[in-house]
Design a protein around this motif. Structure first.
Motif, mmCIF file in Angstrom:
data_model
loop_
_atom_site.group_PDB
_atom_site.id
_atom_site.type_symbol
_atom_site.label_atom_id
_atom_site.label_comp_id
_atom_site.label_asym_id
_atom_site.label_seq_id
_atom_site.Cartn_x
_atom_site.Cartn_y
_atom_site.Cartn_z
ATOM 1 N N LYS A 60 -1.155 -5.027 -6.984
ATOM 2 C CA LYS A 60 -2.068 -6.075 -7.442
ATOM 3 C C LYS A 60 -1.603 -7.424 -6.921
ATOM 4 O O LYS A 60 -0.411 -7.727 -6.960
ATOM 5 C CB LYS A 60 -2.099 -6.132 -8.973
ATOM 6 N N TYR B 204 0.767 -1.591 -9.643
ATOM 7 C CA TYR B 204 -0.160 -1.075 -8.640
ATOM 8 C C TYR B 204 -1.496 -0.770 -9.302
ATOM 9 O O TYR B 204 -1.585 -0.627 -10.520
ATOM 10 C CB TYR B 204 0.393 0.212 -8.009
ATOM 11 N N GLU B 205 -2.542 -0.706 -8.487
ATOM 12 C CA GLU B 205 -3.854 -0.291 -8.978
ATOM 13 C C GLU B 205 -4.395 0.791 -8.041
ATOM 14 O O GLU B 205 -4.041 0.847 -6.858
ATOM 15 C CB GLU B 205 -4.809 -1.468 -9.083
ATOM 16 N N TYR C 208 -6.646 2.817 -5.529
ATOM 17 C CA TYR C 208 -7.482 2.407 -4.411
ATOM 18 C C TYR C 208 -8.265 3.630 -3.945
ATOM 19 O O TYR C 208 -7.709 4.557 -3.374
ATOM 20 C CB TYR C 208 -6.628 1.850 -3.275
ATOM 21 N N GLY C 209 -9.533 3.657 -4.217
ATOM 22 C CA GLY C 209 -10.362 4.785 -3.804
ATOM 23 C C GLY C 209 -10.205 5.987 -4.715
ATOM 24 O O GLY C 209 -9.506 5.959 -5.718
ATOM 25 N N TYR D 182 0.858 -1.185 0.000
ATOM 26 C CA TYR D 182 0.000 0.000 0.000
ATOM 27 C C TYR D 182 0.890 1.229 0.000
ATOM 28 O O TYR D 182 1.871 1.303 0.728
ATOM 29 C CB TYR D 182 -0.876 0.018 1.258
ATOM 30 N N GLN E 200 -3.305 10.179 -3.813
ATOM 31 C CA GLN E 200 -3.943 9.006 -4.398
ATOM 32 C C GLN E 200 -3.378 7.764 -3.724
ATOM 33 O O GLN E 200 -2.170 7.556 -3.699
ATOM 34 C CB GLN E 200 -3.688 8.929 -5.904
ATOM 35 N N ALA E 201 -4.267 6.937 -3.188
ATOM 36 C CA ALA E 201 -3.860 5.666 -2.594
ATOM 37 C C ALA E 201 -3.763 4.621 -3.690
ATOM 38 O O ALA E 201 -4.576 4.597 -4.618
ATOM 39 C CB ALA E 201 -4.873 5.239 -1.540
ATOM 40 N N ILE E 202 -2.741 3.766 -3.584
ATOM 41 C CA ILE E 202 -2.558 2.693 -4.563
ATOM 42 C C ILE E 202 -2.233 1.402 -3.824
ATOM 43 O O ILE E 202 -1.646 1.415 -2.754
ATOM 44 C CB ILE E 202 -1.456 3.033 -5.592
ATOM 45 N N LEU E 203 -2.662 0.282 -4.401
ATOM 46 C CA LEU E 203 -2.393 -1.053 -3.861
ATOM 47 C C LEU E 203 -1.653 -1.878 -4.889
ATOM 48 O O LEU E 203 -1.919 -1.776 -6.086
ATOM 49 C CB LEU E 203 -3.692 -1.772 -3.519
#
Length: 124
Positions: free
Chosen positions: A115, A91-92, A94-95, A68, A110-113
């Protein structure tokens, strides 16, 4: 005629006890402050100081990517490029992004997770 001034009130007593900081922590803080404020004595000393930083960067690159991350910065093409690079690296989003203004500048977050890696199914 003199006017009598009211007596100053005594400060209320509190039950707060002073906090003791361990001697090791204060010694480490003093050493870090001394190292940050001291100047290297020539090129040899400068190289000696620079080498540990390079080693830290190399070890950081070997670590696994974080699952994250929260990207923040001024909302410009640099920020967009950082988000695009993260998406290209697996990454993708998130929100929704968050945008705020402060002092005439617009900031974005920007939040990213990362994959998840799909597991291969075993054949029977």
């Amino acid at each position: 005629m003199t006017t009598a001034k009211p007596a100053a009130k005594a400060a209320p007593k509190t039950s707060v006890k002073p906090v003791r900081i361990p001697a090791a922590a204060t010694a480490a803080a003093r050493a870090a402050k001394a190292a940050a404020t001291s100047k290297p004595a020539g090129k040899a000393a400068a190289k000696a100081v620079a080498q540990p930083v390079v080693a830290e960067k190399a070890s950081a690159e070997k670590q696994a990517p974080k699952a994250y991350r929260l990207l923040t910065g001024i909302d410009d093409e640099n920020f967009c490029a950082r988000v695009s690079e993260a998406l290209a690296n697996g990454y993708e989003l998130y929100g929704s992004p968050s945008i705020t203004a402060n002092g005439g500048k617009i900031y974005a977050a920007q939040a990213i997770l990362l994959k998840p890696v799909a597991k291969k199914k075993k054949k029977k």
